[in-house]
Each structure stands twice: as structure tokens, then as C-alpha cells.
Design an enzyme around this catalytic site. Structure first.
Site, PDB file in Angstrom:
ATOM      1  N   THR A   3      26.753  33.129  37.507  1.00 55.11           N
ATOM      2  CA  THR A   3      27.916  33.052  36.576  1.00 55.11           C
ATOM      3  C   THR A   3      27.393  33.743  35.339  1.00 55.11           C
ATOM      4  OG1 THR A   3      28.599  31.169  37.794  1.00 55.11           O
ATOM      5  CG2 THR A   3      30.015  31.889  35.992  1.00 55.11           C
ATOM      6  N   GLU A  55      17.020  25.176  30.211  1.00 53.99           N
ATOM      7  CA  GLU A  55      18.380  24.951  29.850  1.00 53.99           C
ATOM      8  C   GLU A  55      18.525  23.767  28.849  1.00 53.99           C
ATOM      9  OE1 GLU A  55      20.153  27.246  33.741  1.00 53.99           O
ATOM     10  OE2 GLU A  55      19.930  25.000  33.960  1.00 53.99           O
TER      11      GLU A  55
HETATM   12  C1  5RP Z   1      20.267  27.386  37.003  1.00 52.43           C
HETATM   13  C2  5RP Z   1      21.692  26.549  36.668  1.00 52.43           C
HETATM   14  C3  5RP Z   1      23.053  27.202  37.121  1.00 52.43           C
HETATM   15  O1  5RP Z   1      23.848  27.131  35.935  1.00 52.43           O
HETATM   16  C4  5RP Z   1      23.815  26.746  38.204  1.00 52.43           C
HETATM   17  O2  5RP Z   1      22.833  26.856  39.420  1.00 52.43           O
HETATM   18  C5  5RP Z   1      24.967  27.497  38.605  1.00 52.43           C
HETATM   19  O3  5RP Z   1      24.467  28.804  39.112  1.00 52.43           O
HETATM   20  P1  5RP Z   1      25.617  30.018  39.585  1.00 52.43           P
HETATM   21  O4  5RP Z   1      26.052  30.424  38.271  1.00 52.43           O
HETATM   22  O5  5RP Z   1      24.736  30.900  40.270  1.00 52.43           O
HETATM   23  O6  5RP Z   1      26.390  29.299  40.735  1.00 52.43           O
HETATM   24  O7  5RP Z   1      21.921  25.587  36.326  1.00 52.43           O
HETATM   25  O8  5RP Z   1      19.202  26.545  36.881  1.00 52.43           O
END
Ligand code: 5RP
Length: 309
Positions: free
Chosen positions: A41, A113
Site C-alpha cells: 500500500t 516503522e
Molecule cells: C510492513 C507492514 C505493512 O504496513 C503491512 O504488512 C501491510 O502491508 P501491505 O500494505 O502490503 O498490505 O507492517 O512491515
């Protein structure tokens, strides 16, 4: 109230991610330094940011993956050490509940993050509707650990009813393995986050409750919905980022309160006992300036004439 833009009747998850990626541009201040998360995303968001041509001073990135993508678009990446704070952090989630608490780390970038989210005043979560849940835990909880601690930490999770499995073939940007914990039902995310943070060898637990989202842009078939969560937890406790010259907030621990109350009660009882003794003639009359103990329960110096206890 958001203007809901009607969507085609069917949209793929990928298209919903692209929608929220574009919607997040509204939260970016031109010329600012922005916190950027990780995931598919966020990839859409980075692409939308680049396509928009919005001038940006730079981005603090939460992973090698996002750094590469930002740079590929010619966007400047800034080290976390170069900024004191960020106004906005934009990132996805694996799950988000009704209070804005999240499970993150599906992409393995949870530690960085959390570090970048901690710098930001506001966490804007971008997610497709499949990520919205009433209770966190159906998605296996990622936990980055020091390799040596993988088994002890897994055993601790087993005591809580969780089944921790090593993510095969994965090492984080920080060189550590990840455990994915299945079977948890996280009804109190801040409490579990605090608990797991205490376990030796845990680098980061993928519960983002202390660093939960203030806003979530949720991609649905009816359009992008903006969820705003009330701020019950303060991201930065006063000692973390005190204002220049401002006094630190007085701690309000119930333990200290209880101690103060007990000391007050004891002092009152002592006074009553003394009064009764005096009435019975066992003590000389009280001096005019009868001093009292301090409010914190520190006993007063014995007045002259008072017999030693
Ligand atoms: C990565 C994360 C991502 O934000 C989470 O996995 C969501 O990923 P995506 O946008 O591919 O669904 O925490 O460590």
C-alpha cells in the site's frame, strides 16, 4: 464529512490500495519531511507522491524497500538522525481495530516503522477494508527477536495461548529473525504490547498501540472512508520530548497516591491518640504552635516537653 466518490462495483484489493495511496497525499504538507512506511500500500502511496510532483524536503524511510522505491522516483531520503520530529507518518497495516491499534510487520519492517512512527506527531494509516477488524490477532502477530531469544520468547507466547513460528528464510533489515504468533486474541493491545516489550530478546513487537493511528484512510467499495480515532494515549510522554523550560508533568501513580493516603490516615490516628492521652492527663498540654508533619507523611519533630515514645 468526506465526499464519498462512487467506485466501480468491483475493485481489486490492489486498486483499493492505490485509492488510499492517492488519498494520503492530502495529508502531506508540500516542502515538509515526511515519514514513510513499508508495504504494497505504501508502494502505491510513493508512486502517487512521485506522480503528483509535490515538492518535498525529504522522506524518512522505514525500510530498504521503501528507500529504494523513493530513490527510484528521485525523492530524497533523509536519515532519522537528521530530523527531530515529523508531522506525519504514512504507513499501512496488517490489521486495524476500532481504536486505531494495529498489527504491523507483515513486511518485516516493524522495528524501523515504530522508530519512524515515534518521531511523528500523526500516524496516518492507509489500508484496504480487509484490514479492519473488531479484535486484533487473526493475522499472526510479527515479533522481531534476537536470534538467541527465539525459543524462550516462543515459549512465553505458548503460555498465553499463542503459537509462535519462525518466519522461514527471513532476516530483517536489522539482521534479526521474526516470529509470527498465531492464535492470539488481542483484546487489550496496549497491555500486551507493554508486556511483550519486557521480554528479554524482543526487539520489537508488531502491536502498534502506543503508536496507533490517529487517522485511517480505508479503501472500500463505497470509496475511501476516513476514520478518525480519539487520542487516549499520548505518544510522547513529557520526559521524552519536554518543552524548553517547561516543568515535567507531575506523575500520577496510584501507588504513590496510596502511600500518601496511608500516611495521612496514620497521622490522623496518631493525633487522635495523642488527644485522648492528653485528655486523660498522660501528656502535658499542647504547645501553641503545635507543628504537624509534612503532607507527605514525614513525622513532625517531637515538641519540647513531649516524652520520648
Ligand atoms: C510492513 C507492514 C505493512 O504496513 C503491512 O504488512 C501491510 O502491508 P501491505 O500494505 O502490503 O498490505 O507492517 O512491515
Amino acid at each position: 464529512m468526506d465526499a464519498i466518490v462512487p467506485q466501480p462495483l468491483s475493485m481489486t484489493q490492489d486498486e483499493l490500495k492505490a485509492e488510499v495511496g492517492r488519498a494520503a497525499l492530502a495529508y502531506v504538507t508540500p516542502g515538509s519531511v515526511l515519514g514513510v512506511g513499508t508495504g504494497s500500500t505504501v508502494d502505491k502511496f510513493i508512486d502517487a507522491l512521485a506522480a503528483s510532483g509535490m515538492p518535498l524536503a525529504g522522506a524518512v524511510s522505514s525500510s530498504e524497500r521503501s528507500t529504494q522505491r523513493l530513490r527510484a522516483h528521485g525523492l530524497r531520503v533523509v536519515e532519522a538522525a537528521e530530523v527531530e520530529s515529523l508531522s506525519v507518518y504514512i504507513d499501512g497495516a496488517d490489521e486495524i481495530d476500532g481504536r486505531g491499534c494495529m498489527i504491523k510487520g507483515g513486511g518485516g519492517a516493524l522495528t524501523r516503522e515504530k522508530i519512524v512512527a515515534d518521531l511523528a506527531e500523526r500516524f496516518v494509516c492507509i489500508a484496504d477494508a480487509s484490514k479492519q477488524v473488531p479484535v486484533l490477532g487473526a493475522y499472526p502477530l510479527p515479533v522481531e527477536v534476537i536470534e538467541m531469544a527465539a525459543s524462550p520468547v516462543a515459549r512465553r507466547f505458548a503460555q498465553l495461548g499463542g503459537d509462535a513460528r519462525l518466519r522461514a528464510g527471513v532476516v530483517t533489515d536489522n539482521g534479526h529473525p521474526i516470529l509470527d504468533v498465531h492464535g492470539l486474541r488481542i483484546t487489550d493491545p496496549p497491555a500486551l504490547e507493554t508486556e511483550v516489550n519486557q521480554w528479554p530478546g524482543v526487539v520489537t513487537v508488531g502491536i502498534f498501540a502506543r503508536h496507533r493511528a490517529q487517522v485511517c484512510l480505508l479503501g472500500t467499495l463505497q470509496g475511501v472512508q476516513t476514520l478518525v480515532f480519539s487520542c487516549r494515549w499520548r505518544r510522547h510522554s513529557p520526559p521524552h520530548r519536554p518543552q524548553q523550560g517547561a516543568p515535567l508533568a507531575k506523575p500520577n501513580y496510584s501507588f504513590e497516591k496510596r502511600q500518601r493516603e496511608q500516611a495521612k490516615k496514620k497521622k490522623k490516628e496518631e493525633k487522635e491518640r495523642e488527644k485522648a492521652l492528653r485528655k486523660a492527663g498522660g501528656l502535658p498540654p499542647a504547645p501553641d504552635d503545635e507543628s504537624e508533619g509534612a503532607d507527605d507523611g514525614t513525622p513532625a519533630p517531637a515538641p519540647a516537653g513531649r516524652p520520648p515514645a
